[in-house]
Design a protein around this motif. Structure first.
Motif, PDB file in Angstrom:
ATOM      1  N   LYS A  51       1.019  -1.011  -0.060  1.00 32.09           N
ATOM      2  CA  LYS A  51       0.041  -0.158  -0.043  1.00 32.09           C
ATOM      3  C   LYS A  51       0.930   1.364   0.170  1.00 32.09           C
ATOM      4  O   LYS A  51       1.841   1.271   0.740  1.00 32.09           O
ATOM      5  N   ASN A  88       0.100   4.161   1.083  1.00 32.30           N
ATOM      6  CA  ASN A  88      -0.195   4.731   2.391  1.00 32.30           C
ATOM      7  C   ASN A  88      -0.216   3.788   3.420  1.00 32.30           C
ATOM      8  O   ASN A  88      -1.011   2.794   3.554  1.00 32.30           O
ATOM      9  N   ARG A 137      -5.813   3.296   8.579  1.00 35.36           N
ATOM     10  CA  ARG A 137      -7.161   3.081   7.721  1.00 35.36           C
ATOM     11  C   ARG A 137      -6.893   2.355   6.521  1.00 35.36           C
ATOM     12  O   ARG A 137      -7.814   1.771   6.029  1.00 35.36           O
ATOM     13  N   TYR A 138      -5.648   2.157   5.944  1.00 36.83           N
ATOM     14  CA  TYR A 138      -5.533   1.637   4.695  1.00 36.83           C
ATOM     15  C   TYR A 138      -4.858   0.273   4.978  1.00 36.83           C
ATOM     16  O   TYR A 138      -4.938  -0.879   4.289  1.00 36.83           O
ATOM     17  N   ASP A 165      -7.203   8.653   8.684  1.00 34.88           N
ATOM     18  CA  ASP A 165      -6.202   7.851   8.362  1.00 34.88           C
ATOM     19  C   ASP A 165      -5.603   6.951   9.508  1.00 34.88           C
ATOM     20  O   ASP A 165      -5.157   6.038   9.338  1.00 34.88           O
TER      21      ASP A 165
END
Length: 360
Positions: A65, A67, A71-72, A194
């Motif tokens: 990912k 990020n 959250r991710y 996030d």
């Protein structure tokens, strides 16, 4: 879209190389290959590392990912676990991102997923192999992002939310109460979500991890820019307090001032007295304090310290625990105590216990 896809491919290739470098340092491992994703209608890992471990085959199923914030990371960990459970049961899942924070590293460990970031942090364990690497510093981009979340305009939003941590906020409400633009509030909202310090409910944005937010703020905090002035006064005890409260009490004359640091803590959560008194003030408020407290400038032996901050919104974030006892808010007082040395840290811990405890 094509450009974004190419950039993602390049990032995944860098992730694959970083993984290879870590694995090749382990003598009992032989890297047979690191393959990119196979395009299909179903979820597929971004990378599959094929290994020989003392001659026995093993796979690392990797998701990259761009990020690495919670959250991710959370859905990526779920996808990895599901894939390993149903498709590649003898494999080890690994989450890869440019930077993985300590909170996400802990999440990975709790979920039984390995991790690797491009800054040099890694934890991958399977069979007789255990790899753990850690670097001390946050990357510059992460530090910059955190700093931006706690800069004055953003801090106005955070202070409003921490005053009512259980409240659901609409972006427009936060904009109005904090006095910052809708765009800036939206940026703060994204930063909080996030990191999973807040979530969106049907009624608006709600803080879910106020303690984690305050911890991160404390770690990033430095003294507010401004002029720090040192004075001496011959007033003491109740005479000093009465004069200070009279000067700070709202009236028709301009000027704002507030007890700060140890002096504010004495009203909010008394812990330990110091020989000095601390204030925040604007220029007019400074003049009122000088007159009421009979302050004379002092280069040494001072017992009054007044900070005239560049960010005058600090003087809007106040509480009044007793008539005329205008104090910086518990959050601001806590942050200032945290950078005030050992006694300040102790007073900060006490203040947090007394005034900044939230239901889990």
């Amino acid at each position: 879209m094509l450009k974004e896809a190419n950039l993602m491919k390049e990032a995944e290739a860098r992730a694959g190389e970083a993984l290879r470098k870590v694995l090749e340092k382990v003598p009992i491992l032989q890297v047979e290959g690191i393959d990119g994703e196979i395009m299909s209608g179903e979820w597929q890992p971004d990378l599959i590392a094929r290994l020989l471990v003392d001659g026995r085959p093993h796979q690392l199923i990797c998701e990259y990912k761009s990020n690495g914030q919670p959250r991710y990371a959370r859905p990526a960990l779920l996808e990895l676990r599901n894939y390993v459970a149903h498709v590649a049961s003898e494999a080890t899942p690994v989450f890869i991102a440019p930077y993985i924070s300590p909170a996400v590293r802990q999440m990975c460990e709790e979920k039984g997923v390995g991790y690797l970031d491009l800054e040099g942090n890694a934890r991958i364990a399977f069979g007789g192999v255990f790899i753990e690497l850690a670097v001390a510093d946050k990357p510059v981009a992460e530090q910059r992002e955190l700093k931006s979340l706690f800069r004055p305009k953003s801090a106005q939003v955070l202070r409003a939310m921490l005053r009512e941590p259980g409240r659901a906020w609409r972006v427009t409400e936060l904009s109005q109460i904090s006095g910052v633009s809708l765009g800036h509030v939206s940026n703060v909202r994204t930063g909080l979500m996030d990191r999973e310090w807040a979530r969106v409910s049907d009624d608006g944005l709600v803080l879910t991890e106020p303690d984690a937010l305050l911890d991160a703020w404390r770690e990033s905090y430095s003294a507010p820019p401004g002029e720090r002035l040192r004075f001496y006064t011959s007033l003491h005890g109740s005479t000093f307090e009465d004069a200070a409260r009279s000067a700070m009490r709202a009236d028709s004359s301009p000027g704002r001032a507030a007890f700060a640091s140890f002096s504010a803590a004495q009203w909010l959560a008394p812990y330990a007295r110091t020989g000095s008194h601390y204030f925040f003030a604007d220029d007019e408020g400074l003049c009122k304090l000088q007159a009421a407290l009979k302050l004379t400038p002092s280069s040494k032996g001072e017992n009054v310290v007044v900070t005239v901050p560049k960010d005058l919104e600090l003087l809007a974030d106040i509480v009044e625990p007793a008539p005329g006892a205008i104090c910086t808010s518990p959050v601001q007082t806590y942050l200032d105590l945290c950078i005030a040395g050992e006694r300040g840290a102790e007073a900060a811990d006490h203040l947090r216990q007394e005034r900044l405890s939230w239901p889990k």
